[in-house]
Design a protein around this motif. Structure first.
Motif, PDB file in Angstrom:
ATOM      1  N   ALA A   1      -3.815  11.216   0.846  1.00 33.61           N
ATOM      2  CA  ALA A   1      -2.833  10.429   1.684  1.00 33.61           C
ATOM      3  C   ALA A   1      -3.586   9.137   2.200  1.00 33.61           C
ATOM      4  N   ILE A   2      -2.761   8.433   2.402  1.00 30.32           N
ATOM      5  CA  ILE A   2      -3.527   7.148   3.466  1.00 30.32           C
ATOM      6  C   ILE A   2      -4.122   7.567   4.778  1.00 30.32           C
TER       7      ILE A   2
ATOM      8  N   ASN B   1       0.860  -1.219  -0.002  1.00 32.07           N
ATOM      9  CA  ASN B   1      -0.001   0.204  -0.012  1.00 32.07           C
ATOM     10  C   ASN B   1       0.995   1.359  -0.130  1.00 32.07           C
ATOM     11  N   THR B   2       1.274   1.308  -1.167  1.00 34.73           N
ATOM     12  CA  THR B   2       2.440   2.644  -1.389  1.00 34.73           C
ATOM     13  C   THR B   2       1.816   3.925  -1.691  1.00 34.73           C
ATOM     14  N   GLN B   3       2.407   4.924  -0.819  1.00 36.93           N
ATOM     15  CA  GLN B   3       1.821   6.277  -1.303  1.00 36.93           C
ATOM     16  C   GLN B   3       3.179   6.920  -1.708  1.00 36.93           C
TER      17      GLN B   3
ATOM     18  N   ARG C   1      -3.468   2.344   7.568  1.00 33.17           N
ATOM     19  CA  ARG C   1      -2.234   2.024   7.522  1.00 33.17           C
ATOM     20  C   ARG C   1      -1.808   0.858   8.522  1.00 33.17           C
TER      21      ARG C   1
ATOM     22  N   ALA D   1       0.737   3.864  -8.184  1.00 31.91           N
ATOM     23  CA  ALA D   1       0.751   4.940  -7.425  1.00 31.91           C
ATOM     24  C   ALA D   1       1.415   6.170  -8.014  1.00 31.91           C
TER      25      ALA D   1
ATOM     26  N   VAL E   1      -0.068  13.709  -4.880  1.00 31.60           N
ATOM     27  CA  VAL E   1       0.134  12.591  -3.874  1.00 31.60           C
ATOM     28  C   VAL E   1      -0.773  11.500  -4.472  1.00 31.60           C
TER      29      VAL E   1
ATOM     30  N   ASP F   1       2.670  -2.072   4.908  1.00 37.19           N
ATOM     31  CA  ASP F   1       2.452  -1.382   3.609  1.00 37.19           C
ATOM     32  C   ASP F   1       3.479  -0.991   2.584  1.00 37.19           C
TER      33      ASP F   1
ATOM     34  N   THR G   1      -1.939   6.980  -4.049  1.00 35.56           N
ATOM     35  CA  THR G   1      -1.664   5.446  -3.455  1.00 35.56           C
ATOM     36  C   THR G   1      -1.934   4.560  -4.314  1.00 35.56           C
TER      37      THR G   1
ATOM     38  N   ASN H   1       4.565   7.405   2.617  1.00 36.64           N
ATOM     39  CA  ASN H   1       3.604   6.840   3.646  1.00 36.64           C
ATOM     40  C   ASN H   1       4.085   7.591   4.829  1.00 36.64           C
TER      41      ASN H   1
ATOM     42  N   THR I   1       4.811  10.623  -4.257  1.00 32.09           N
ATOM     43  CA  THR I   1       4.385  11.827  -4.502  1.00 32.09           C
ATOM     44  C   THR I   1       5.326  12.029  -5.478  1.00 32.09           C
TER      45      THR I   1
END
Length: 262
Positions: free
Chosen positions: A126-127, A3-5, A132, A99, A90, A136, A92, A64, A7
Motif C-alpha cells: 500500500a502507499i 498515485n492510484t492504489q 499520500r 496499478a 494490492v 492522488d 500502486t 487509497n 486491489t
C-alpha cells in the motif's frame, strides 16, 4: 501525475466450485455474487474506498488509504461468512491501468484462478502515509445526457439497456486505450472512471469520441482527493453543475469538504 492504489479481488477456484459436486442453481450463484459484492462495497467503502463488480468473480477496488492489514481483515471477514474464499492483490501506479496491471500480475504469479491449492493470497503493498496527498486520485462521474427523456420514457427497457451499454462500452474502451484510465458501469446511466492525470480538454475528447462512435451524449464531473470517497464526492458535485448549467465537462480541482466514512 496520479498515485492510484488498486486491489484486484478474485474468488478462489470459483469456476470449478460452481459445478462441484454438480452444477449449482444459477439463482444461487447470482445471489452469492451480489451479496459478496455488496459486503465488499461496504467493507471497503467504510474505509473510504470504492469497489467495482467487473465480472463479479473478479472485482476491482480503489483502495487509497487502506493498509495491507485492512485488506487482511476484509479477507478474513469474507472467509468467515462465505463458502468461497478470495485472494487480494494490492498495487500502486502513476495511472490506474498500470496499478491494476501490476496487481493482476501478482495474482497470476501466485497461481491460476482455478488452482485448488491457491487460497486467500494477499500480495502487494500500500502507499505509505508519508507519500499520500490530496491529489492522488482523479475520479470522473459520467452520465448520459437526458437518458430518461431520450431512452427510458421512449424505448422498451431492453433497447434502453442496449443504448446505455453501447455508450459505456465505447467509453470504457477509449478511456483505457487513450488515457490508461479504468471506467465502470455503476447502474442507471452512470459510469465512474478512475483516471490518470487528465485535464478538461481530455474529458471533452472522450465525450466527443463516444458521441461520434455510438451517438450517445455524455456529460462528466471530475474531482480529486486522497481517497476514492473524497474524489468521488467532488466528482458528483461537479456533475450536478453540468446538469444545472448544461456544461459538458465540469472539473473541480479543489478537494471536497466531505470526510471519508469513519
Amino acid at each position: 501525475m496520479t498515485n492510484t492504489q488498486v486491489t484486484h479481488v478474485q474468488i478462489d477456484n470459483y469456476g470449478p466450485w460452481t459445478v462441484t459436486p454438480e452444477p449449482r442453481r444459477e439463482v444461487d450463484l447470482q445471489t452469492l455474487q451480489s451479496r459478496l459484492y455488496a459486503d465488499l462495497s461496504q467493507l471497503v467503502g467504510n474505509r473510504g474506498g470504492y469497489v467495482f463488480f467487473s465480472r463479479f468473480d473478479n472485482m476491482v477496488a480503489v483502495t487509497n488509504g487502506l493498509t495491507v492489514d485492512d485488506h487482511a481483515l476484509i479477507q478474513e471477514s469474507v472467509g468467515n461468512r462465505y463458502p468461497v474464499t478470495m485472494s487480494l492483490s494490492v498495487a500502486t501506479g502513476t495511472t490506474p491501468a498500470e496499478a491494476l496491471g501490476t496487481a493482476t500480475e501478482q495474482l497470476q504469479e501466485a497461481g491460476s484462478a482455478q488452482d485448488k491449492s491457491r487460497r486467500e493470497i494477499l500480495r502487494g503493498r500500500a502507499i505509505e502515509e508519508e507519500y499520500r496527498t490530496g491529489e492522488d486520485l482523479q475520479i470522473a462521474h459520467f452520465d448520459v445526457v437526458n437518458a430518461t427523456g431520450k431512452y427510458t420514457d421512449e424505448l422498451n427497457e431492453f433497447d434502453t439497456f442496449i443504448e446505455i451499454e453501447q455508450g459505456y462500452a465505447e467509453l470504457m474502451r477509449y478511456m483505457r486505450q487513450a488515457y490508461d484510465s479504468l471506467s465502470f458501469f455503476v447502474g442507471g446511466d452512470n459510469i465512474i472512471a478512475v483516471c490518470s492525470a487528465m485535464d478538461a480538454e481530455d474529458y471533452r475528447d472522450a465525450v466527443a469520441h463516444v458521441s461520434d462512435a455510438v451517438d450517445v451524449e455524455l456529460q462528466v464531473g471530475v474531482g480529486r482527493g486522497a481517497v476514492a470517497h473524497e474524489a468521488g464526492m467532488a466528482a458528483k458535485h461537479a456533475l450536478e453543475e453540468c446538469r444545472a448549467t448544461g456544461e459538458e465537462v465540469h472539473v473541480d480541482w479543489s478537494t471536497t469538504d466531505a470526510e471519508p466514512p469513519a
